[in-house]
Design a protein around this motif. Structure first.
Motif, PDB file in Angstrom:
ATOM      1  N   UNK A  35       0.831  -1.206   0.000  1.00 34.16           N
ATOM      2  CA  UNK A  35       0.000   0.000   0.000  1.00 34.16           C
ATOM      3  C   UNK A  35       0.865   1.255   0.000  1.00 34.16           C
ATOM      4  N   UNK A  36       1.872   1.297   0.857  1.00 32.77           N
ATOM      5  CA  UNK A  36       2.653   2.527   0.994  1.00 32.77           C
ATOM      6  C   UNK A  36       3.661   2.710  -0.133  1.00 32.77           C
ATOM      7  N   UNK A  37       4.189   1.637  -0.675  1.00 28.05           N
ATOM      8  CA  UNK A  37       5.060   1.778  -1.846  1.00 28.05           C
ATOM      9  C   UNK A  37       4.278   2.334  -3.027  1.00 28.05           C
ATOM     10  N   UNK A  38       3.000   1.962  -3.118  1.00 29.26           N
ATOM     11  CA  UNK A  38       2.165   2.392  -4.239  1.00 29.26           C
ATOM     12  C   UNK A  38       1.711   3.844  -4.145  1.00 29.26           C
ATOM     13  N   UNK A  39       2.112   4.565  -3.122  1.00 32.23           N
ATOM     14  CA  UNK A  39       1.749   5.975  -3.003  1.00 32.23           C
ATOM     15  C   UNK A  39       2.482   6.848  -4.020  1.00 32.23           C
ATOM     16  N   UNK A  40       3.467   6.288  -4.711  1.00 30.74           N
ATOM     17  CA  UNK A  40       4.331   7.090  -5.570  1.00 30.74           C
ATOM     18  C   UNK A  40       4.068   6.789  -7.043  1.00 30.74           C
ATOM     19  N   UNK A  41       4.016   7.835  -7.886  1.00 32.57           N
ATOM     20  CA  UNK A  41       3.735   7.637  -9.315  1.00 32.57           C
ATOM     21  C   UNK A  41       4.731   6.684  -9.963  1.00 32.57           C
ATOM     22  N   UNK A  42       4.202   5.838 -10.833  1.00 36.11           N
ATOM     23  CA  UNK A  42       5.063   4.927 -11.571  1.00 36.11           C
ATOM     24  C   UNK A  42       5.471   3.694 -10.808  1.00 36.11           C
ATOM     25  N   UNK A  43       4.968   3.539  -9.582  1.00 34.30           N
ATOM     26  CA  UNK A  43       5.273   2.350  -8.786  1.00 34.30           C
ATOM     27  C   UNK A  43       4.106   1.382  -8.887  1.00 34.30           C
ATOM     28  N   UNK A  44       4.409   0.138  -9.233  1.00 30.34           N
ATOM     29  CA  UNK A  44       3.391  -0.902  -9.350  1.00 30.34           C
ATOM     30  C   UNK A  44       3.784  -2.040  -8.411  1.00 30.34           C
ATOM     31  N   UNK A  45       3.454  -1.847  -7.132  1.00 32.85           N
ATOM     32  CA  UNK A  45       3.803  -2.835  -6.108  1.00 32.85           C
ATOM     33  C   UNK A  45       2.687  -3.859  -5.984  1.00 32.85           C
ATOM     34  N   UNK A  46       3.059  -5.122  -5.931  1.00 30.98           N
ATOM     35  CA  UNK A  46       2.088  -6.204  -5.817  1.00 30.98           C
ATOM     36  C   UNK A  46       2.550  -7.168  -4.733  1.00 30.98           C
ATOM     37  N   UNK A  47       1.623  -7.540  -3.852  1.00 28.81           N
ATOM     38  CA  UNK A  47       1.910  -8.564  -2.850  1.00 28.81           C
ATOM     39  C   UNK A  47       1.763  -9.935  -3.494  1.00 28.81           C
ATOM     40  N   UNK A  48       2.795 -10.741  -3.415  1.00 29.04           N
ATOM     41  CA  UNK A  48       2.787 -12.067  -4.041  1.00 29.04           C
ATOM     42  C   UNK A  48       3.033 -13.133  -2.980  1.00 29.04           C
ATOM     43  N   UNK A  49       2.122 -14.079  -2.893  1.00 28.14           N
ATOM     44  CA  UNK A  49       2.246 -15.178  -1.937  1.00 28.14           C
ATOM     45  C   UNK A  49       2.670 -16.479  -2.601  1.00 28.14           C
ATOM     46  N   UNK A  50       2.633 -16.512  -3.931  1.00 28.48           N
ATOM     47  CA  UNK A  50       3.037 -17.705  -4.675  1.00 28.48           C
ATOM     48  C   UNK A  50       3.834 -17.281  -5.905  1.00 28.48           C
ATOM     49  N   UNK A  51       4.616 -18.188  -6.475  1.00 30.20           N
ATOM     50  CA  UNK A  51       5.297 -17.861  -7.733  1.00 30.20           C
ATOM     51  C   UNK A  51       4.319 -17.500  -8.848  1.00 30.20           C
TER      52      UNK A  51
END
Length: 209
Positions: free
Chosen positions: A82-98
């Motif tokens: 959530x907090x990484x995604x506060x910045x333009x051009x950032x596409x952070x995704x939580x991944x629990x599996x490959x």
């Protein structure tokens, strides 16, 4: 010692809980062992750590050499995303599996990987990182049944690279219009009428908020 990989640099950070510190340190060691450049920002409150990684990735450019990506960790992987995604051009995704990681790269061009120290083992986390590092954008993935995307979906994904980058830069109205224009084409890639209706309803709800 082999020269570090010249094409990708990973900026890492984690929260201060013991789950995320241990996993982050394990992944930093692994990345360095495969000659990936790593800038480890250490630990802080999970929101501060994630924000700093997001800020650094946001300040890089798509043509940066090496390419700059981020890796963040907390107990669930959700907060740092959530907090990484506060910045333009950032596409952070939580991944629990490959499989999550392959989808995140293929569909979303994810440039920040968020991992869960509480729910992901070190072994699985390494597999997730490998999948995330090695999957190109717009490539076959579990969401496409591991087959090439239909041509219409490929066009949508290609356009999304430009449109997603504009989100957060003060032109959200234009981005919303672009999303509205693409909904019909994207819905045509869905197999059943029921799925198509759900896709349009959910997308409209997101766009109009």
């Amino acid at each position: 010692m082999a020269e570090p990989n010249k094409h990708i640099k990973i900026i890492t950070g984690s929260g201060t809980d013991h789950y995320s510190i241990s996993l982050k340190d394990t992944l930093v060691s692994y990345l360095r062992s495969i000659n990936i450049q790593v800038e480890d920002l250490g630990t802080s409150s999970y929101y501060s750590a994630a924000a700093e990684v997001g800020r650094r990735v946001s300040q890089s450019t798509p043509s940066s050499s090496p390419e700059v990506r981020g890796l963040v960790a907390c107990g669930t992987g959700a907060g740092v995303s959530i907090f990484a995604n506060k910045f333009p051009g950032v596409f952070a995704v939580t991944c629990l599996t490959p499989a999550d990681a392959v989808n995140a790269r293929s569909i979303n061009n994810s440039n920040v990987l968020a991992v869960s120290g509480k729910y992901t083992s070190a072994e699985t986390a390494v597999e997730i990182v490998d999948a995330w590092l090695n999957t190109p954008f717009n490539s076959p993935c579990p969401a496409s049944n591991n087959k090439p995307w239909p041509e219409e979906m490929e066009r949508f994904l290609d356009k999304s690279l430009v449109e997603m980058a504009e989100i957060g830069k003060g032109d959200l109205d234009a981005a919303n219009i672009a999303i509205d224009n693409e909904l019909g084409g994207l819905a045509n890639c869905v197999n059943t009428p029921t799925e198509k209706e759900v896709l349009v309803l959910l997308s409209s709800e997101i766009v109009n908020k």
